[in-house]
Design a protein around this motif. Structure first.
Motif, short mmCIF file in Angstrom:
data_model
loop_
_atom_site.label_atom_id
_atom_site.label_comp_id
_atom_site.label_asym_id
_atom_site.label_seq_id
_atom_site.Cartn_x
_atom_site.Cartn_y
_atom_site.Cartn_z
N LYS A 32 0.83 -1.30 0.05
CA LYS A 32 -0.03 0.11 -0.01
C LYS A 32 0.82 1.40 0.07
O LYS A 32 0.52 2.28 -0.72
N HIS A 36 0.74 4.02 -3.09
CA HIS A 36 -0.08 5.18 -2.82
C HIS A 36 0.82 6.10 -2.13
O HIS A 36 0.25 7.48 -2.13
N ASP A 254 -5.03 8.95 2.80
CA ASP A 254 -6.08 8.08 2.74
C ASP A 254 -5.98 6.90 3.54
O ASP A 254 -5.12 6.49 4.27
N GLU A 255 -7.16 6.22 3.86
CA GLU A 255 -7.22 5.13 4.77
C GLU A 255 -7.30 3.69 3.79
O GLU A 255 -8.28 3.83 2.99
N PHE A 256 -7.00 2.66 4.37
CA PHE A 256 -6.65 1.30 3.96
C PHE A 256 -7.07 0.51 5.16
O PHE A 256 -6.49 0.68 6.18
#
Length: 339
Positions: A32, A36, A254-256
């Motif tokens: 990630k 990102h 951003d969140e994952f």
């Protein structure tokens, strides 16, 4: 450059460790970050050696904490955040609409970040603001706050405990201090390969606060969007910053969800202010007037009263009363400095 190289080394380290332990959580988080994180050239500059560690011996919370600490410490990017959330499975995840509704309700329980709004003696407005909730749900509360202070002669905005939040709310709050529509900054999202312009609003629900003195209180805990409000009002000469240098976190995130249990927050974009062509990442906001967090409010209050008195602006207090109030505040400030 040095911090970037060290962060690159860290990510290489994580990758090597994943191959050694085959830890799926670390591997997925690494992927990630690779896909990102705002620095697209991250993996092209790997240079240093890595001493592997056994991630498999850590509990979920320990793993999340250690990864967070490493990413923050080595990169200097305080927006990295990993939290272990026990029981977050695909079956009980909420959709975006449900999540937004729940967040709005929770934010309403804290009055959308507005802890305290009042009028101080000498007709000085004071807003204690602790967090930037989603702008659509916050708009009416913000309008009420700004209408309440509209008739004051100057305004103090207290951001000493504000850790930031919603970008839209940052734009909306800034809009109350700009007469004309102003393109404040662009945000480049490298994972989406697009640039978004962030512009103040010409019309807002409440009354704009224009052509008056504004003072913003900061501390080392002032973070993210709160820093943004201070940064833009300072650079457009719309406010004076009083207090301590801020945290230094500008880039949006951003969140994952990793393995249904790890909430992973990754910086995914880069802000570029129109007026400076830079931002406050790593450096924070330097105050115009340095003061400890404890003394910042009195420092700003005294300054506001003196500027009102020197400008001969009429208040409910006469000149003698203003002078007495200033003397009282200065004495209180001196006593605080002693302790």
């Amino acid at each position: 450059m040095k911090k970037t190289l060290v962060l690159i080394s860290l990510l290489y380290s994580l990758a090597f460790c994943c191959q050694k332990t085959n830890n799926p959580v670390v591997k997925d988080i690494l992927e990630k970050v690779k896909d990102h994180y705002t620095d697209k050239d991250l993996y092209k500059k790997l240079e240093t050696e890595f001493q592997p560690e056994d991630w498999d011996t850590l509990t979920g919370k320990e793993l999340a904490q250690k990864l967070t600490e490493k990413l923050r410490t080595v990169s200097g990017d305080q927006h990295f955040f990993i939290k272990y959330k026990d029981g977050l499975t695909s079956e009980n995840k909420k959709n975006a609409k449900e999540t937004a509704a729940e967040n709005n309700f929770l934010n309403s329980l804290e009055n959308f970040g507005f802890e305290n709004v009042k009028r101080l003696e000498g007709n000085i407005g004071y807003i204690n603001f602790k967090g930037f909730a989603e702008s659509h749900s916050s708009a009416k509360t913000l309008a009420s706050v700004m209408d309440f202070v509209a008739n004051t002669n100057s305004l103090i905005i207290d951001l000493r405990e504000n850790r930031g939040g919603d970008n839209g709310m940052l734009i909306l709050f800034c809009s109350y201090f700009f007469k004309e529509k102003t393109n404040l900054y662009s945000t480049y999202f490298r994972d989406k390969e697009k640039t978004v312009q962030n512009t103040t609003r010409t019309k807002v629900l409440g009354k704009k606060y224009l052509d008056k003195n504004v003072y913003i209180l900061t501390s080392r805990s002032t973070f993210s969007a709160a820093e943004g409000l201070a940064y833009f009002l300072k650079n457009y000469k719309l406010a004076k910053i009083i207090g301590e240098n801020t945290g230094g976190a500008a880039n949006p995130v951003d969140e994952f969800i990793i393995a249904d249990q790890y909430l992973t927050v990754i910086p995914v974009g880069k802000i570029s202010a129109t007026i400076t062509h830079g931002n406050w990442e790593h450096t924070g906001i330097s105050p115009d007037i340095k003061a400890t967090s404890e003394n910042a409010l009195k420092t700003a209050y005294i300054l506001a009263l003196k500027e009102i008195m020197n400008s001969k602006i009429q208040t409910e207090l006469n000149r003698d009363e203003l002078e007495n109030l200033i003397e009282k505040l200065e004495n209180e400030k001196s006593k605080m400095a002693v302790f």
